[in-house]
Design a protein around this motif. Structure first.
Motif, PDB file in Angstrom:
ATOM      1  N   ALA A   1       0.828  -1.213   0.000  1.00 45.71           N
ATOM      2  CA  ALA A   1       0.000   0.000   0.000  1.00 45.71           C
ATOM      3  C   ALA A   1       0.859   1.257   0.000  1.00 45.71           C
ATOM      4  O   ALA A   1       0.529   2.246  -0.671  1.00 45.71           O
ATOM      5  N   ARG A   2       1.955   1.223   0.734  1.00 46.75           N
ATOM      6  CA  ARG A   2       2.811   2.412   0.837  1.00 46.75           C
ATOM      7  C   ARG A   2       3.419   2.782  -0.507  1.00 46.75           C
ATOM      8  O   ARG A   2       3.403   3.960  -0.908  1.00 46.75           O
ATOM      9  N   TYR A   3       3.923   1.805  -1.235  1.00 43.85           N
ATOM     10  CA  TYR A   3       4.532   2.099  -2.528  1.00 43.85           C
ATOM     11  C   TYR A   3       3.479   2.422  -3.586  1.00 43.85           C
ATOM     12  O   TYR A   3       3.723   3.249  -4.474  1.00 43.85           O
TER      13      TYR A   3
ATOM     14  N   VAL B   1      -1.461   1.381  -9.130  1.00 43.93           N
ATOM     15  CA  VAL B   1      -2.035   0.183  -8.514  1.00 43.93           C
ATOM     16  C   VAL B   1      -0.971  -0.905  -8.586  1.00 43.93           C
ATOM     17  O   VAL B   1      -0.474  -1.223  -9.665  1.00 43.93           O
ATOM     18  N   LEU B   2      -0.617  -1.442  -7.437  1.00 42.86           N
ATOM     19  CA  LEU B   2       0.418  -2.474  -7.364  1.00 42.86           C
ATOM     20  C   LEU B   2      -0.217  -3.838  -7.169  1.00 42.86           C
ATOM     21  O   LEU B   2      -1.075  -4.015  -6.283  1.00 42.86           O
TER      22      LEU B   2
ATOM     23  N   ALA C   1      -2.994  -3.187  -4.162  1.00 48.23           N
ATOM     24  CA  ALA C   1      -3.267  -1.935  -3.454  1.00 48.23           C
ATOM     25  C   ALA C   1      -3.145  -0.755  -4.406  1.00 48.23           C
ATOM     26  O   ALA C   1      -2.327  -0.765  -5.327  1.00 48.23           O
ATOM     27  N   GLY C   2      -3.965   0.276  -4.149  1.00 48.33           N
ATOM     28  CA  GLY C   2      -3.858   1.524  -4.886  1.00 48.33           C
ATOM     29  C   GLY C   2      -3.586   2.691  -3.968  1.00 48.33           C
ATOM     30  O   GLY C   2      -3.253   3.777  -4.413  1.00 48.33           O
TER      31      GLY C   2
ATOM     32  N   ASN D   1      -5.499   3.043   2.159  1.00 44.88           N
ATOM     33  CA  ASN D   1      -6.781   2.837   2.815  1.00 44.88           C
ATOM     34  C   ASN D   1      -7.469   1.528   2.467  1.00 44.88           C
ATOM     35  O   ASN D   1      -8.287   1.030   3.240  1.00 44.88           O
ATOM     36  N   GLN D   2      -7.170   0.983   1.301  1.00 44.63           N
ATOM     37  CA  GLN D   2      -7.866  -0.221   0.867  1.00 44.63           C
ATOM     38  C   GLN D   2      -6.875  -1.170   0.196  1.00 44.63           C
ATOM     39  O   GLN D   2      -6.202  -0.815  -0.761  1.00 44.63           O
ATOM     40  N   VAL D   3      -6.795  -2.394   0.722  1.00 40.92           N
ATOM     41  CA  VAL D   3      -5.875  -3.398   0.218  1.00 40.92           C
ATOM     42  C   VAL D   3      -6.639  -4.694  -0.004  1.00 40.92           C
ATOM     43  O   VAL D   3      -7.531  -5.040   0.773  1.00 40.92           O
ATOM     44  N   PHE D   4      -6.266  -5.410  -1.056  1.00 41.85           N
ATOM     45  CA  PHE D   4      -6.935  -6.660  -1.399  1.00 41.85           C
ATOM     46  C   PHE D   4      -5.934  -7.809  -1.344  1.00 41.85           C
ATOM     47  O   PHE D   4      -4.795  -7.679  -1.797  1.00 41.85           O
ATOM     48  N   ILE D   5      -6.366  -8.929  -0.785  1.00 39.70           N
ATOM     49  CA  ILE D   5      -5.570 -10.153  -0.778  1.00 39.70           C
ATOM     50  C   ILE D   5      -6.288 -11.161  -1.652  1.00 39.70           C
ATOM     51  O   ILE D   5      -7.467 -11.449  -1.431  1.00 39.70           O
TER      52      ILE D   5
END
Length: 494
Positions: A392-394, A401-402, A412-413, A416-420
């Motif tokens: 998320a940080r990068y 969007v990584l 992650a973009g 605040n919001q991360v997907f696994i």
């Protein structure tokens, strides 16, 4: 979409449910214990002689409830409490008192050979330091047990946030987790230690007043509905892709990416590739070609492709030679549409990350951990200590969007919001699998799905397609092209 939680987030929800909603903690424990008891019966665990290993916290209190339910069902159940009585929670003390009044068996020592099932209720989601001493000794004993092992909420010794083994951890056949799936049950090695994971509703629900940063989620099949076909559509409706891929020595990556894009529903694709690949693409007549060599006016050629397409991709099999570098620079400087950067495109991006910040169309980067390490200097082992936070940080720092690819991919973009991603299998560790992911992402973007949404849907579809391929071909024998075929099959089900 499935909500996932860290250990701290789950504790916050539990606290809110008790303190703000007024649900007594003992009620939640009864529901938790009942959920484990009923699940073990459903999974046909041999419950004739069960040992319940408890710590002194509320995870241990859940274990005492399970013992009581087994006792009342006429089963032999022994409780062994490992914790220091001086540190027992009030709920644990209460459950022990209730259990004694019912007459359940408490033991100080045990012989594992006497039991058919062990229930692990030693340590819960709050564990943050390495297991040692008596706890570690008992956990190692449990891992030598030949019968069935069920874990309460999370296997003891597994980090609820990262899935790391903290000193030692229980290897369970079954984990019954409460409320929401913990991130540590998603990441490896925690996912392997957990065995079969069953999510149980015990009365703890997400509340708007409890704010998560970041909010963790997993894409589900339901989100694929955004790709449902428009019966009135045409080639233009489903989008045009401009893909810069392949080189004088590598054809397969360009082919697999473009093939997967079309199998995912794109209307048209134009592949910009080395002239030497022209004849090779005879096997894929659906793709248009734009070929180049050392004498080609790259700026004019690239401008034509960029103006024509709805979405761009660069990297698969491209190489890192001078012309590849030039094409990436042109694309980042003049592109205006969503862009996927993969493989050699990521390697070429090193030192140019700042160019992503002002790119107007939105970008997706798809590094595996080796590529991510080359970009950031963060080793794969460091990333695994905080996969969601680092990704998320990068992503936020680069305005991209990584998609960090691993056994459990993280998307992650922002912070605040991360997907696994929970789909996929080890059969996908095969040459060309990443090229297929690039194609799937391009195919989804071409159908005008927003960049972040396309990323997590694409990662899920890629994994689900890999699961389909594994069913059909076997994990050892499946190929990257089988994954592309699997994606088409899954989309057809829509």
């Amino acid at each position: 979409m499935e909500l996932l939680v860290t250990g701290e987030q789950m504790k916050a929800l539990d606290h809110f449910t008790i303190q703000e909603m007024g649900v007594p903690s003992l009620v939640l424990m009864e529901r938790a214990g009942l959920a484990v008891f009923e699940t073990m019966k459903k999974e046909k665990f041999p419950l004739d002689r069960t040992l319940i290993l408890c710590g002194g916290g509320n995870n241990g209190a859940d274990g005492v409830v399970i013992a009581r339910l087994l006792f009342l069902a006429g089963r032999q159940a022994d409780v062994c409490i490992l914790g220091n009585p001086a540190h027992f929670t009030e709920e644990m003390k209460k459950q022990i008192d209730i259990g004694k009044k019912y007459g359940i068996s408490f033991v100080n020592t045990f012989d594992l050979h006497e039991y058919t099932t062990i229930v692990d209720a030693i340590l819960g989601v709050g564990l943050s330091r390495e297991v040692s001493g008596k706890y570690k000794e008992v956990i190692c004993q449990v891992n030598e047990f030949s019968g069935k092992v069920a874990a309460v909420d999370i296997p003891s010794g597994i980090s609820a946030d990262t899935g790391a083994v903290l000193g030692a951890a229980v290897r369970a056949d079954l984990t019954v987790t409460f409320g929401y799936r913990k991130a540590g049950l998603c990441f490896y090695p925690g996912a392997a230690y957990a065995g079969k994971v069953i999510l149980a509703d015990v009365g703890i629900y997400r509340q708007d007043k409890v704010v998560f940063r970041p909010e963790l989620s997993a894409c589900t099949k339901e989100e694929l509905k955004v790709l449902k076909r428009n019966p009135q559509g045409n080639k233009g409706t489903f989008g045009k892709i401009f893909l810069v891929a392949g080189s004088r020595d590598i054809f397969g990556a360009a082919y697999l990416s473009s093939y997967a894009a079309m199998k995912t529903g794109a209307g048209m694709i134009k592949v910009c590739t080395a002239r030497e690949n022209r004849e090779m693409f005879a096997c894929f007549p659906e793709a248009m070609l734009q070929v180049y060599d050392e004498d080609t006016d790259l700026e004019t050629m690239m401008e034509e492709g960029l103006n024509w397409a709805d979405v761009y991709g660069i990297g698969p099999g491209l190489g890192t030679w001078r012309l590849a570098e030039k094409m990436l620079e042109i694309l980042l400087a003049r592109g205006t549409k969503p862009l996927v950067i993969d493989a050699d495109g990521i390697n070429l991006l090193k030192g140019r990350e700042e160019l992503l910040k002002d790119y107007p169309g939105g970008t997706i980067l798809t590094p595996h951990l080796g590529e991510f390490s080359r970009l950031t200097g963060i080793s794969p082992s460091e990333w695994k200590k905080d996969p969601t936070g680092i990704t998320a940080r990068y992503a936020e720092a680069w305005n991209t969007v990584l998609i960090c690819k691993d056994a459990r991919t993280v998307i992650a973009g922002n912070k605040n919001q991360v997907f696994i991603n929970l789909s996929g299998n080890d059969g996908m560790a095969t040459a060309g699998s990443g090229d297929v992911l690039t194609g799937i992402l391009l195919g989804i973007l071409a159908q005008h799905v927003p960049v972040l949404e396309a990323a997590y849907i694409g990662a899920y579809l890629h994994g689900a397609a890999g699961d389909r391929a594994a069913e059909q071909k076997g994990r050892a024998g499946m190929l990257a092209k089988d994954i592309a075929e699997g994606a088409a099959f899954i989309l057809n089900e829509l």
